[in-house]
Write a protein that holds these residues in place. Sequence first.
Motif, mmCIF file in Angstrom:
data_model
loop_
_atom_site.group_PDB
_atom_site.id
_atom_site.type_symbol
_atom_site.label_atom_id
_atom_site.label_comp_id
_atom_site.label_asym_id
_atom_site.label_seq_id
_atom_site.Cartn_x
_atom_site.Cartn_y
_atom_site.Cartn_z
ATOM 1 N N ASP A 1 0.818 -1.104 -0.008
ATOM 2 C CA ASP A 1 -0.013 0.002 0.132
ATOM 3 C C ASP A 1 0.590 1.341 0.092
ATOM 4 O O ASP A 1 1.979 1.572 0.913
ATOM 5 N N HIS A 2 0.535 2.230 -0.643
ATOM 6 C CA HIS A 2 1.265 3.653 -1.038
ATOM 7 C C HIS A 2 2.540 3.442 -1.681
ATOM 8 O O HIS A 2 3.146 4.354 -1.777
ATOM 9 N N ASP A 3 2.898 2.311 -2.119
ATOM 10 C CA ASP A 3 4.154 2.058 -2.745
ATOM 11 C C ASP A 3 3.769 2.241 -4.208
ATOM 12 O O ASP A 3 3.898 1.604 -5.428
ATOM 13 N N VAL A 4 3.687 3.565 -4.432
ATOM 14 C CA VAL A 4 3.529 4.172 -5.943
ATOM 15 C C VAL A 4 4.725 3.889 -6.833
ATOM 16 O O VAL A 4 4.588 3.782 -8.094
ATOM 17 N N ARG A 5 5.905 3.912 -6.439
ATOM 18 C CA ARG A 5 7.037 3.988 -7.141
ATOM 19 C C ARG A 5 6.976 2.712 -7.875
ATOM 20 O O ARG A 5 7.434 2.445 -9.025
ATOM 21 N N SER A 6 6.885 1.622 -7.140
ATOM 22 C CA SER A 6 6.931 0.333 -7.896
ATOM 23 C C SER A 6 5.845 0.395 -8.740
ATOM 24 O O SER A 6 6.044 -0.310 -9.985
ATOM 25 N N ARG A 7 4.732 0.763 -8.800
ATOM 26 C CA ARG A 7 3.562 0.695 -9.796
ATOM 27 C C ARG A 7 4.095 1.830 -11.219
ATOM 28 O O ARG A 7 3.945 1.345 -12.206
ATOM 29 N N MET A 8 4.898 2.729 -10.561
ATOM 30 C CA MET A 8 5.468 3.725 -11.798
ATOM 31 C C MET A 8 6.487 2.868 -12.391
ATOM 32 O O MET A 8 6.653 2.816 -13.679
ATOM 33 N N LEU A 9 7.281 2.238 -11.620
ATOM 34 C CA LEU A 9 8.336 1.207 -12.138
ATOM 35 C C LEU A 9 7.918 0.123 -13.199
ATOM 36 O O LEU A 9 8.157 0.288 -14.459
ATOM 37 N N ILE A 10 6.442 -0.415 -13.130
ATOM 38 C CA ILE A 10 5.840 -1.195 -13.742
ATOM 39 C C ILE A 10 5.400 -0.357 -15.249
ATOM 40 O O ILE A 10 5.495 -1.030 -16.227
ATOM 41 N N CYS A 11 4.839 0.751 -14.739
ATOM 42 C CA CYS A 11 4.325 1.435 -16.180
ATOM 43 C C CYS A 11 5.562 1.850 -17.002
ATOM 44 O O CYS A 11 5.507 1.752 -18.233
ATOM 45 N N GLU A 12 6.875 1.909 -16.376
ATOM 46 C CA GLU A 12 7.958 2.369 -17.122
ATOM 47 C C GLU A 12 8.402 1.231 -18.154
ATOM 48 O O GLU A 12 8.704 1.355 -19.225
ATOM 49 N N ARG A 13 8.187 0.129 -17.352
ATOM 50 C CA ARG A 13 8.812 -1.164 -17.889
ATOM 51 C C ARG A 13 7.818 -1.635 -19.364
ATOM 52 O O ARG A 13 8.199 -1.971 -20.285
ATOM 53 N N LEU A 14 6.410 -1.267 -19.196
ATOM 54 C CA LEU A 14 5.409 -1.645 -20.080
ATOM 55 C C LEU A 14 5.579 -0.638 -21.119
ATOM 56 O O LEU A 14 5.800 -0.988 -22.401
ATOM 57 N N SER A 15 5.820 0.814 -20.782
ATOM 58 C CA SER A 15 5.984 1.654 -21.768
ATOM 59 C C SER A 15 7.293 1.293 -22.689
ATOM 60 O O SER A 15 7.405 1.585 -23.714
ATOM 61 N N PHE A 16 8.547 0.965 -22.078
ATOM 62 C CA PHE A 16 9.512 0.643 -22.753
ATOM 63 C C PHE A 16 9.500 -0.359 -23.749
ATOM 64 O O PHE A 16 9.688 -0.263 -25.000
ATOM 65 N N ILE A 17 8.691 -1.374 -23.434
ATOM 66 C CA ILE A 17 8.628 -2.687 -24.332
ATOM 67 C C ILE A 17 7.709 -2.356 -25.470
ATOM 68 O O ILE A 17 7.838 -2.494 -26.593
#
Length: 306
Positions: free
Chosen positions: A143-159
Amino acid sequence: MADPQLPFDVAWSQLGPLEEINKGANGRIHRLKDRPAVVFKEFNTAVPAAPLRQLIQIRRQAKRGEDIKDMTAWPTRVVFDDRSGASSAANQAIGVLMPLIPPGFMQKIDLPDGSATVKPRDIQHLLFAADVARRRGVDVPADHDVRSRMLICERLSFIVAALHYENLVYGDLSVRNVLYQTDPRPDVYLVDCDAARPNGASGGVRQQNTPDWDPPEHDDDSGGLRHQSLETDRYKLGLFILRCLAPGRGGASNRDVDASVGMLDPEGAGLLRSALDGGPADRPTAGTWTRYWRQHLRLGPLPPAR
């Protein structure tokens, strides 16, 4: 029989013993018992082989070809039918070989009856309330770990950016086709890549369009999207970013950009609004999103292509 000069073809008889491990709307997945890290995706209906061979060739020549190899279940061989009486000709594929999903993207899930099963950890678990996933034993960010969610968004954006750089449309970017992990680091893995195709091409495997992930472009009478494109991929990427950052009740169908208020800085909020509320030409590219995430998260420049 296929032309022996075609380097991407393999005969069904060469696969050896098979073990069915999954099935879906488009076909069945078999593990090759003699090569357990490889699976055979057997199509329900044969499709033209040439577009699949093209996908294999594009990946091998791609600027980010090794990243595509590592982050997707990309086809590696086209399978033709050489069984006695088979009607499939050399220009028809009955399936493809591809890598087995890496173990880090698999999840033991507790079922309501007390039993458990192991399934791919798809992104649907990121879209619901986190406590629902945890009750089933699913790994989700704290909970409140927004950074991990953003890192997942970065990885999806990258691929997605790596595919778009090669002018490839992924197509059905949706909950079942994007897998994720949080440990040892946030990452994603794309499946059903055999339906990818060059932008504007007719392709071989039909591109699906999952309900609640459809872009504003008009549908045809059959319920399928008339034309999937780089722009529709960009819309679906925006949907995932919104839903990943604002999970909870209704999160799997949310299209309200305002739900992300307070999650993104003004630049990110502007990108998301353009992605979901703007026209196709206004949608940020996956590369723009990747650069935004890497700057916002202070990840530094991308490592060089391998």
